[in-house]
Design a protein around this motif. Structure first.
Motif, PDB file in Angstrom:
ATOM      1  N   GLY A 133       1.245  -1.110   0.058  1.00 11.97           N
ATOM      2  CA  GLY A 133      -0.203   0.315  -0.143  1.00 11.97           C
ATOM      3  C   GLY A 133       0.652   1.585  -0.455  1.00 11.97           C
ATOM      4  N   PHE A 134       0.476   2.131   0.462  1.00 15.27           N
ATOM      5  CA  PHE A 134       0.730   3.555   0.279  1.00 15.27           C
ATOM      6  C   PHE A 134       0.045   5.262   1.086  1.00 15.27           C
ATOM      7  CE2 PHE A 134      -1.129   2.740  -3.630  1.00 15.27           C
ATOM      8  CZ  PHE A 134      -2.284   3.946  -3.382  1.00 15.27           C
ATOM      9  N   GLY A 135       0.580   5.421   2.052  1.00 17.76           N
ATOM     10  CA  GLY A 135       0.115   6.579   2.914  1.00 17.76           C
ATOM     11  C   GLY A 135       0.881   6.050   4.517  1.00 17.76           C
ATOM     12  N   ARG A 136       0.391   6.952   4.700  1.00 13.31           N
ATOM     13  CA  ARG A 136       1.086   6.608   6.193  1.00 13.31           C
ATOM     14  C   ARG A 136      -0.184   6.906   8.091  1.00 13.31           C
ATOM     15  NH1 ARG A 136       3.888   4.023   3.894  1.00 13.31           N
ATOM     16  NH2 ARG A 136       6.014   4.108   3.572  1.00 13.31           N
ATOM     17  N   GLU A 137       0.463   6.497   8.436  1.00  9.62           N
ATOM     18  CA  GLU A 137      -0.806   6.364   9.719  1.00  9.62           C
ATOM     19  C   GLU A 137       0.410   6.855  11.257  1.00  9.62           C
ATOM     20  OE1 GLU A 137      -5.049   4.571   8.608  1.00  9.62           O
ATOM     21  OE2 GLU A 137      -3.431   3.037   9.848  1.00  9.62           O
ATOM     22  N   GLY A 138      -0.110   8.017  11.986  1.00  7.87           N
ATOM     23  CA  GLY A 138       0.471   7.662  13.307  1.00  7.87           C
ATOM     24  C   GLY A 138       1.864   9.014  12.374  1.00  7.87           C
ATOM     25  N   GLY A 139       2.198   8.975  13.728  1.00  7.68           N
ATOM     26  CA  GLY A 139       3.447   9.650  13.132  1.00  7.68           C
ATOM     27  C   GLY A 139       2.856  11.398  13.095  1.00  7.68           C
ATOM     28  N   PHE A 140       3.916  11.774  12.989  1.00  6.25           N
ATOM     29  CA  PHE A 140       3.719  13.874  12.095  1.00  6.25           C
ATOM     30  C   PHE A 140       3.077  13.258  10.824  1.00  6.25           C
ATOM     31  CE2 PHE A 140       7.467  14.513  14.993  1.00  6.25           C
ATOM     32  CZ  PHE A 140       6.707  15.175  16.072  1.00  6.25           C
ATOM     33  N   GLU A 141       3.300  12.282  10.004  1.00 11.07           N
ATOM     34  CA  GLU A 141       2.481  12.092   8.990  1.00 11.07           C
ATOM     35  C   GLU A 141       1.446  11.495   8.805  1.00 11.07           C
ATOM     36  OE1 GLU A 141       7.424  11.147   8.925  1.00 11.07           O
ATOM     37  OE2 GLU A 141       5.626  10.931  10.319  1.00 11.07           O
ATOM     38  N   GLY A 142       1.020  11.609   9.840  1.00  9.05           N
ATOM     39  CA  GLY A 142      -0.492  10.667  10.075  1.00  9.05           C
ATOM     40  C   GLY A 142      -0.998  12.103   9.554  1.00  9.05           C
ATOM     41  N   ILE A 143      -0.966  13.020  10.123  1.00 11.13           N
ATOM     42  CA  ILE A 143      -2.375  14.190   9.713  1.00 11.13           C
ATOM     43  C   ILE A 143      -2.367  14.890   8.459  1.00 11.13           C
ATOM     44  CG2 ILE A 143      -1.112  16.155  10.875  1.00 11.13           C
ATOM     45  CD1 ILE A 143      -3.705  16.689  12.660  1.00 11.13           C
ATOM     46  N   GLU A 144      -1.078  14.804   7.864  1.00  8.66           N
ATOM     47  CA  GLU A 144      -0.962  15.229   6.992  1.00  8.66           C
ATOM     48  C   GLU A 144      -1.974  14.273   5.664  1.00  8.66           C
ATOM     49  OE1 GLU A 144       0.104  17.562   5.444  1.00  8.66           O
ATOM     50  OE2 GLU A 144       1.201  18.076   6.978  1.00  8.66           O
ATOM     51  N   GLU A 145      -1.973  13.241   6.120  1.00  8.16           N
ATOM     52  CA  GLU A 145      -3.726  11.894   5.289  1.00  8.16           C
ATOM     53  C   GLU A 145      -4.718  13.458   4.554  1.00  8.16           C
ATOM     54  OE1 GLU A 145      -2.289   9.378   2.722  1.00  8.16           O
ATOM     55  OE2 GLU A 145       0.021   9.867   4.029  1.00  8.16           O
ATOM     56  N   PHE A 146      -5.067  13.602   5.931  1.00 12.99           N
ATOM     57  CA  PHE A 146      -6.100  14.890   6.061  1.00 12.99           C
ATOM     58  C   PHE A 146      -6.452  16.450   5.545  1.00 12.99           C
ATOM     59  CE2 PHE A 146      -5.922  10.580   8.150  1.00 12.99           C
ATOM     60  CZ  PHE A 146      -7.250  10.122   7.893  1.00 12.99           C
ATOM     61  N   LEU A 147      -5.172  16.155   4.875  1.00  8.82           N
ATOM     62  CA  LEU A 147      -5.068  17.722   4.412  1.00  8.82           C
ATOM     63  C   LEU A 147      -4.807  18.143   3.562  1.00  8.82           C
ATOM     64  CD1 LEU A 147      -2.334  19.096   8.119  1.00  8.82           C
ATOM     65  CD2 LEU A 147      -5.200  19.342   7.247  1.00  8.82           C
ATOM     66  N   GLU A 148      -5.424  18.946   2.965  1.00 10.63           N
ATOM     67  CA  GLU A 148      -4.976  19.728   1.110  1.00 10.63           C
ATOM     68  C   GLU A 148      -3.953  20.856   1.529  1.00 10.63           C
ATOM     69  OE1 GLU A 148      -5.483  17.769  -0.983  1.00 10.63           O
ATOM     70  OE2 GLU A 148      -7.285  16.980  -1.249  1.00 10.63           O
ATOM     71  N   THR A 149      -3.012  21.259   0.430  1.00  8.60           N
ATOM     72  CA  THR A 149      -2.765  22.887   0.653  1.00  8.60           C
ATOM     73  C   THR A 149      -2.730  23.439  -0.335  1.00  8.60           C
ATOM     74  OG1 THR A 149      -0.992  21.280   1.568  1.00  8.60           O
ATOM     75  CG2 THR A 149       0.005  23.612   0.629  1.00  8.60           C
ATOM     76  N   THR A 150      -3.477  24.600   0.172  1.00  5.42           N
ATOM     77  CA  THR A 150      -3.806  26.022  -0.441  1.00  5.42           C
ATOM     78  C   THR A 150      -3.064  26.650  -0.478  1.00  5.42           C
ATOM     79  OG1 THR A 150      -6.365  26.347  -0.171  1.00  5.42           O
ATOM     80  CG2 THR A 150      -5.239  27.620  -1.208  1.00  5.42           C
ATOM     81  N   TYR A 151      -1.909  27.871  -1.800  1.00  2.00           N
ATOM     82  CA  TYR A 151      -1.294  27.953  -1.865  1.00  2.00           C
ATOM     83  C   TYR A 151      -1.932  29.991  -2.350  1.00  2.00           C
ATOM     84  CZ  TYR A 151       2.108  30.946  -4.858  1.00  2.00           C
ATOM     85  OH  TYR A 151       2.679  32.162  -6.211  1.00  2.00           O
TER      86      TYR A 151
END
Length: 488
Positions: free
Chosen positions: A464-482
């Motif tokens: 698979g791909f993606g990460r759960e837990g750690g600092f990386e875990g919350i990034e899976e649920f965020l989008e970036t607006t520039y």
């Protein structure tokens, strides 16, 4: 007896769908049975959600998304913290409920409660640490601003082997990030997730943020929800085959996906290893959850100089384990999840033995009611054996030998999977070489336990791909607006 115990742990009206903050029956009042794997008896029944029920759950999640995304991060974090404290206070109840529906011993279930609950504590602290950046454009003349926003309504599909932890590992970061969700728990183990929903509601989670739809129609439900362009993310833990289907279905609406899929973990013991420590680690890496874990050591690759010693010591430890109902005192190993699981493990062991593997201990299912398999150690397992290629998902340690470091690495990487791996050696330089050479998302060095809420959990290749837990875990649920801003 079992029904009485479940009723004491989970109110009757909570064995239902949880949609929009309300407990409600399924369409047409349909239900399905939850079995006790220790004897195959019926524990209780729960609501059997339909496709229409799932759409209603998504409707609730969508309706709640706007306000929830704008809820202050501190408030979101404090909800998770209250839930953490409530679960800790009810650890005994959660452990017993998990043991009843899944089979693991109460002692091991308590360990899962402690581990799974840590995701709520970790992400309660991460909720207030979501941030973008501000910088001057390299060429000057403007400023660059990035903003993090919640990805939006999510679908979570969780497995039966860790009924609490696989839920908290997804719910925690979603709540912290400001996402709403629909959860489809495993058909075999919906009770723990329903109990978890009750705790979150009591902890102040607003109506519609979390929606639970137990169902026997998993494929239909997931397909219908993924066909809806309001769904923005899918997170799945389970088999690689099902994961591929969900990824294909995500393409039409370009949904974000996180996939934690199958594993085929190598456990490498080099000639310089502390054999006793390696055996201790092997018991943890193999026997956690009766071997029903994607991180479970699946292939033991042991240097030929220490293979006999390792097999004898591991066989003695495995053979001494007590098998029985998870709620009984003195039991070390509970039942597998169902009859199909026992048949699958039996077939893999029989295939290996037919190919020349030697049985050190175990090797068969005990003659008793329920879905049990004896802890088993096999030595001289041929590389052609099916259990070398497939996840065993049971209490079977399959040992093969190697002669060189290069051979060990090559054999460890000779699989489509790449989730967890384990290495035992006292050579620091070798530790670095092997860790860099292994094609796995996680490597445990001289340790049989690698899962940690503060660490990124996930794999590569068909794992698979993606990460759960750690600092990386919350990034899976965020989008970036520039945002481009003029300098003045």
């Amino acid at each position: 007896m079992s029904l009485d115990r479940v009723s004491a742990l989970l109110p009757d009206d909570h064995r239902a769908l949880y949609i929009g903050g309300r407990w409600r029956p399924a369409e047409h009042q349909e239900t399905f049975e939850v079995l006790d794997p220790a004897d195959g008896s019926v524990l209780t029944t729960v609501a059997d959600g339909t496709v229409a029920d799932a759409v209603a759950a998504l409707d609730a999640a969508v309706a709640a998304q706007h306000d929830w995304a704008r809820t202050p991060p501190r408030e979101r974090g404090e909800i998770l913290r209250r839930a953490f404290e409530a679960i800790a206070a009810r650890a005994e109840e959660f452990a017993l409920l998990m043991s009843l529906e899944m089979g693991k011993t109460v002692a091991e279930a308590k360990g899962e409660v402690a581990y799974g609950n840590e995701f709520f504590r970790w992400f309660s602290e991460e909720a207030v640490r979501i941030h973008g950046r501000w910088m001057q454009a390299p060429a000057g003349g403007s400023r660059l601003l990035t903003i993090k926003k919640p990805v939006g309504p999510c679908l979570f599909v969780t497995p039966w082997n860790f009924p609490l932890a696989m839920g908290t590992r997804k719910i925690g970061p979603a709540v912290a990030a400001g996402c709403t969700m629909v959860i489809k728990p495993a058909e075999q183990t919906p009770l723990t997730m329903l109990a978890l929903a009750g705790v979150l509601a009591e902890s102040g989670l607003p109506d519609g943020v979390l929606n639970i739809v137990p169902t026997t129609r998993a494929a239909e439900v997931s397909k219908r929800l993924q066909d809806d362009d309001r769904l923005r993310k899918v997170s799945f833990t389970g088999s690689t085959g099902v994961g591929k289907i969900l990824v294909r279905q995500s393409a039409e609406n370009l949904q974000r996906v996180s996939m934690e899929l199958g594993g085929n973990a190598p456990f490498i013991v080099f000639e310089d290893a502390d054999v006793d420590a390696a055996v201790d680690g092997a018991m943890v890496a193999k026997m956690r959850n009766m071997g029903e874990a994607c991180t479970a050591a699946n292939r033991f690759l042991v240097h030929e100089a220490v293979a006999e010693e390792f097999a004898a010591k591991l066989g003695a430890r495995m053979g001494a384990l007590s098998v029985g109902r998870g709620q009984d005192d003195g039991v070390d190993v509970g039942p597998l999840i169902d009859e199909k699981a026992v048949a699958g493990v039996s077939a893999l062991v029989e295939d290996a033995v037919a190919g020349g593997a030697r049985v050190v201990t175990g090797g068969s299912a005990p003659e008793r009611a329920g879905f049990f398999y004896s802890p088993t150690v096999l030595l001289d397992v041929p590389s052609s054996a099916k259990l070398v290629r497939q996840e065993i998902f049971g209490p079977v340690a399959a040992i093969g030998t190697f002669a060189t470091e290069e051979e060990a690495i090559a054999r460890a990487n000779d699989t489509e999977y790449g989730l967890a791996s384990y290495v035992y050696t006292r050579d620091l330089a070798r530790t670095i070489r092997v860790a860099e050479a292994l094609d796995y998302g996680m490597v445990g060095i001289n340790s049989g336990l690698i899962s940690n809420p503060a660490a990124p959990f996930g794999g590569v290749k068909s794992s698979g791909f993606g990460r759960e837990g750690g600092f990386e875990g919350i990034e899976e649920f965020l989008e970036t607006t520039y945002v481009a801003l003029p300098a003045g």
